[in-house]
Write a protein that holds these residues in place. Structure first.
Motif, PDB file in Angstrom:
ATOM      1  N   GLU A  63       0.835  -1.188   0.000  1.00  0.00           N
ATOM      2  CA  GLU A  63       0.000   0.000   0.000  1.00  0.00           C
ATOM      3  C   GLU A  63       0.874   1.244   0.000  1.00  0.00           C
ATOM      4  OE1 GLU A  63      -2.350  -0.427   3.513  1.00  0.00           O
ATOM      5  OE2 GLU A  63      -0.722   0.119   4.844  1.00  0.00           O
ATOM      6  N   VAL A  64       0.290   2.359  -0.449  1.00  0.00           N
ATOM      7  CA  VAL A  64       0.961   3.656  -0.419  1.00  0.00           C
ATOM      8  C   VAL A  64       0.105   4.597   0.420  1.00  0.00           C
ATOM      9  CG1 VAL A  64       1.591   5.687  -1.786  1.00  0.00           C
ATOM     10  CG2 VAL A  64       2.153   3.418  -2.623  1.00  0.00           C
ATOM     11  N   GLY A  65       0.739   5.315   1.318  1.00  0.00           N
ATOM     12  CA  GLY A  65       0.058   6.319   2.125  1.00  0.00           C
ATOM     13  C   GLY A  65       0.724   7.664   1.944  1.00  0.00           C
ATOM     14  N   ALA A  66      -0.067   8.721   1.848  1.00  0.00           N
ATOM     15  CA  ALA A  66       0.454  10.085   1.737  1.00  0.00           C
ATOM     16  C   ALA A  66       0.282  10.785   3.077  1.00  0.00           C
ATOM     17  CB  ALA A  66      -0.287  10.846   0.638  1.00  0.00           C
ATOM     18  N   LEU A  67       1.389  11.261   3.632  1.00  0.00           N
ATOM     19  CA  LEU A  67       1.384  11.932   4.927  1.00  0.00           C
ATOM     20  C   LEU A  67       1.687  13.409   4.743  1.00  0.00           C
ATOM     21  CD1 LEU A  67       3.603   9.419   6.878  1.00  0.00           C
ATOM     22  CD2 LEU A  67       1.162   9.704   7.128  1.00  0.00           C
ATOM     23  N   VAL A  68       0.793  14.274   5.206  1.00  0.00           N
ATOM     24  CA  VAL A  68       1.056  15.711   5.207  1.00  0.00           C
ATOM     25  C   VAL A  68       1.811  16.020   6.487  1.00  0.00           C
ATOM     26  CG1 VAL A  68       0.027  18.002   5.220  1.00  0.00           C
ATOM     27  CG2 VAL A  68      -0.997  16.194   3.856  1.00  0.00           C
ATOM     28  N   LEU A  69       3.001  16.593   6.331  1.00  0.00           N
ATOM     29  CA  LEU A  69       3.849  16.892   7.483  1.00  0.00           C
ATOM     30  C   LEU A  69       3.654  18.342   7.896  1.00  0.00           C
ATOM     31  CD1 LEU A  69       7.055  15.098   6.221  1.00  0.00           C
ATOM     32  CD2 LEU A  69       5.236  14.185   7.660  1.00  0.00           C
TER      33      LEU A  69
END
Length: 139
Positions: A63-69
């Motif tokens: 899976e791919v997850g996008a994290l806003v930092l």
């Protein structure tokens, strides 16, 4: 003064066993993409992960997850997640604008994805992906 901070990938984010990490281009806030395999499968162990007789084996475990930092208060929030990518995915390549998104590279397929769309190309007859239908590549 500390200029770095750590964002745990467990808990609310729940991206276990990271394979690769990259940053999306052209975003207002830093956005990290994480390619992960929560089940830690690899082709040599696929025969050990046989399902019960009444179900079908699923080779799409990555899976791919996008994290806003966020620099203040030094946190990361999951923006989106795409599951069902090939279990033999090995790399994540963020692509520059105007295309954007990222390319997931596996032994048998190439899958382009972003927050809304995903498209894939099968590189051979062994390619399997539940996240998106795969189009046959060149002969």
């Amino acid at each position: 003064r500390r200029s770095w901070y750590r964002v745990p990938l467990d808990g609310d984010v729940s991206l276990h066993h990271a394979i690769d990490v990259g940053f999306l281009h052209g975003r207002a806030s830093p956005t990290a993409l994480v390619l992960a395999d929560p089940r830690q499968t690899w082709p040599g162990r696929s025969d050990r992960r046989q399902p019960p007789p009444d179900t079908r084996w699923n080779p799409s475990t990555c899976e791919v997850g996008a994290l806003v930092l966020s620099p203040l208060p030094r946190t990361g929030a999951l923006l989106w997640r795409r599951q069902g990518l090939p279990s033999n995915s090995t790399a994540l390549l963020p692509l520059p604008l105007p295309l954007g998104g990222a390319l997931v590279v596996s032994d048998n397929a190439l899958v382009w994805l972003d927050q809304v769309h995903s498209h894939g190309v099968a590189l051979n007859g062994e390619a399997r992906c539940e996240a998106t239908p795969l189009v046959d590549g060149p002969p």
